[in-house]
Design an enzyme around this catalytic site. Structure first.
Site, PDB file in Angstrom:
ATOM      1  N   PHE A  67      48.466  44.678  43.604  1.00 15.71           N
ATOM      2  CA  PHE A  67      47.362  44.232  42.744  1.00 15.71           C
ATOM      3  C   PHE A  67      46.034  44.765  43.293  1.00 15.71           C
ATOM      4  CE2 PHE A  67      44.449  40.795  41.240  1.00 15.71           C
ATOM      5  CZ  PHE A  67      44.735  40.840  39.890  1.00 15.71           C
ATOM      6  N   HIS A  87      37.666  36.867  27.314  1.00 19.59           N
ATOM      7  CA  HIS A  87      38.459  38.076  27.501  1.00 19.59           C
ATOM      8  C   HIS A  87      38.866  38.253  28.962  1.00 19.59           C
ATOM      9  CE1 HIS A  87      39.345  41.281  24.571  1.00 19.59           C
ATOM     10  NE2 HIS A  87      39.719  41.932  25.650  1.00 19.59           N
ATOM     11  N   ILE A  90      35.328  42.843  34.791  1.00 22.37           N
ATOM     12  CA  ILE A  90      34.062  42.177  35.097  1.00 22.37           C
ATOM     13  C   ILE A  90      33.866  40.999  34.158  1.00 22.37           C
ATOM     14  CG2 ILE A  90      31.562  42.480  35.269  1.00 22.37           C
ATOM     15  CD1 ILE A  90      32.057  45.391  36.012  1.00 22.37           C
ATOM     16  N   THR A 146      32.684  36.120  27.130  1.00 19.32           N
ATOM     17  CA  THR A 146      33.798  35.545  26.369  1.00 19.32           C
ATOM     18  C   THR A 146      34.990  35.281  27.291  1.00 19.32           C
ATOM     19  OG1 THR A 146      34.863  37.648  25.872  1.00 19.32           O
ATOM     20  CG2 THR A 146      33.079  36.958  24.403  1.00 19.32           C
TER      21      THR A 146
HETATM   22  C1  DLZ Z   1      38.277  44.870  26.216  1.00 23.09           C
HETATM   23  C2  DLZ Z   1      38.012  44.907  27.687  1.00 23.09           C
HETATM   24  C3  DLZ Z   1      36.915  44.181  28.222  1.00 23.09           C
HETATM   25  C4  DLZ Z   1      35.982  43.374  27.384  1.00 23.09           C
HETATM   26  N1  DLZ Z   1      36.624  44.247  29.531  1.00 23.09           N
HETATM   27  C5  DLZ Z   1      37.433  44.965  30.351  1.00 23.09           C
HETATM   28  C6  DLZ Z   1      37.153  45.030  31.738  1.00 23.09           C
HETATM   29  O1  DLZ Z   1      36.167  44.478  32.256  1.00 23.09           O
HETATM   30  N2  DLZ Z   1      38.022  45.742  32.513  1.00 23.09           N
HETATM   31  C7  DLZ Z   1      39.114  46.390  32.002  1.00 23.09           C
HETATM   32  O2  DLZ Z   1      39.864  47.006  32.775  1.00 23.09           O
HETATM   33  N3  DLZ Z   1      39.375  46.356  30.690  1.00 23.09           N
HETATM   34  C8  DLZ Z   1      38.569  45.673  29.852  1.00 23.09           C
HETATM   35  N4  DLZ Z   1      38.817  45.639  28.516  1.00 23.09           N
HETATM   36  C9  DLZ Z   1      39.943  46.477  27.993  1.00 23.09           C
HETATM   37  C10 DLZ Z   1      41.319  45.797  28.052  1.00 23.09           C
HETATM   38  O3  DLZ Z   1      41.843  45.828  29.371  1.00 23.09           O
HETATM   39  C11 DLZ Z   1      42.310  46.540  27.119  1.00 23.09           C
HETATM   40  O4  DLZ Z   1      42.317  47.904  27.419  1.00 23.09           O
HETATM   41  C12 DLZ Z   1      41.956  46.347  25.657  1.00 23.09           C
HETATM   42  O5  DLZ Z   1      41.843  44.974  25.353  1.00 23.09           O
HETATM   43  C13 DLZ Z   1      43.027  46.986  24.730  1.00 23.09           C
HETATM   44  O6  DLZ Z   1      44.287  46.349  24.942  1.00 23.09           O
END
Ligand code: DLZ
Length: 169
Positions: A122, A97, A91, A95
């Site tokens: 995917f 990320h 989502i 940031t």
């Molecule tokens: C850290 C993170 C964030 C902020 N958001 C999501 C997300 O929306 N969906 C998701 O599947 N994973 C998220 N993660 C976790 C990262 O995929 C990952 O597990 C961490 O950065 C550790 O490598």
């Protein structure tokens, strides 16, 4: 690109090939688990409805979508598995990320698929909001898990049919 005009669970317009005998690995990200569990359930239900047997569906879990690629690689190393579905939900946040994770998974899924010569699907939602995710995880736009399951079946059968044609050529 948008799914707003396409229901992800509507397959009336396509022919789904027979799926009995196909072995399917599913990697599920635990981040946003209320969404990814719904996607997983949709995928499993659709696979069973298409003729895949329960014992031919192998489900494993990874912490987040970033780890889907490695989970897919582990399943691809299993020679009995024909195709792998990656399920996640990233989502959009405040940031960067989001961009890093989405790019990593999209590229990773493609690379693993080509490296192991197996369809890796995917099944990852990349919405702006949780509501948009829920709309695509069994809500008003259908379930992306259903779409991923049908894609996995089609691609696994495509590989089998091309292989058979090459053997008979
Ligand atoms: C850290 C993170 C964030 C902020 N958001 C999501 C997300 O929306 N969906 C998701 O599947 N994973 C998220 N993660 C976790 C990262 O995929 C990952 O597990 C961490 O950065 C550790 O490598």
């Amino acid at each position: 690109m948008s799914t707003a005009h396409k229901n992800l669970s509507d397959f009336n317009h396509t022919n789904i090939p027979p799926a009995a005998g196909i072995r399917v690995g599913i990697v599920v990200a635990e981040w946003n688990v209320e969404v990814t569990a719904a996607l997983r359930d949709g995928a499993v239900k659709t696979l069973l409805a298409c003729g895949v047997t329960e014992s031919d569906i192998i489900v494993v879990y990874v912490p987040g979508s970033f780890e889907l690629t490695y989970g897919a690689q582990l399943l691809c190393e299993d020679k009995t598995i024909d195709t792998v579905i990656c399920i996640g939900c990233v989502i959009q946040g405040e940031t960067k990320h989001f961009d890093f994770i989405c790019d990593a998974v999209a590229n990773g899924v493609t690379n693993v698929s080509l490296k192991y010569n197996k369809p890796v699907i995917f099944g990852v939602l990349t919405p702006n909001t949780l509501e948009q995710a829920q709309d695509r995880a069994g809500g008003k736009h259908g379930n992306k898990g259903d779409e991923a399951a049908v894609t996995a079946i089609k691609m696994a059968q495509l590989k089998k049919s091309v292989k058979t044609r090459m053997m008979n050529a």
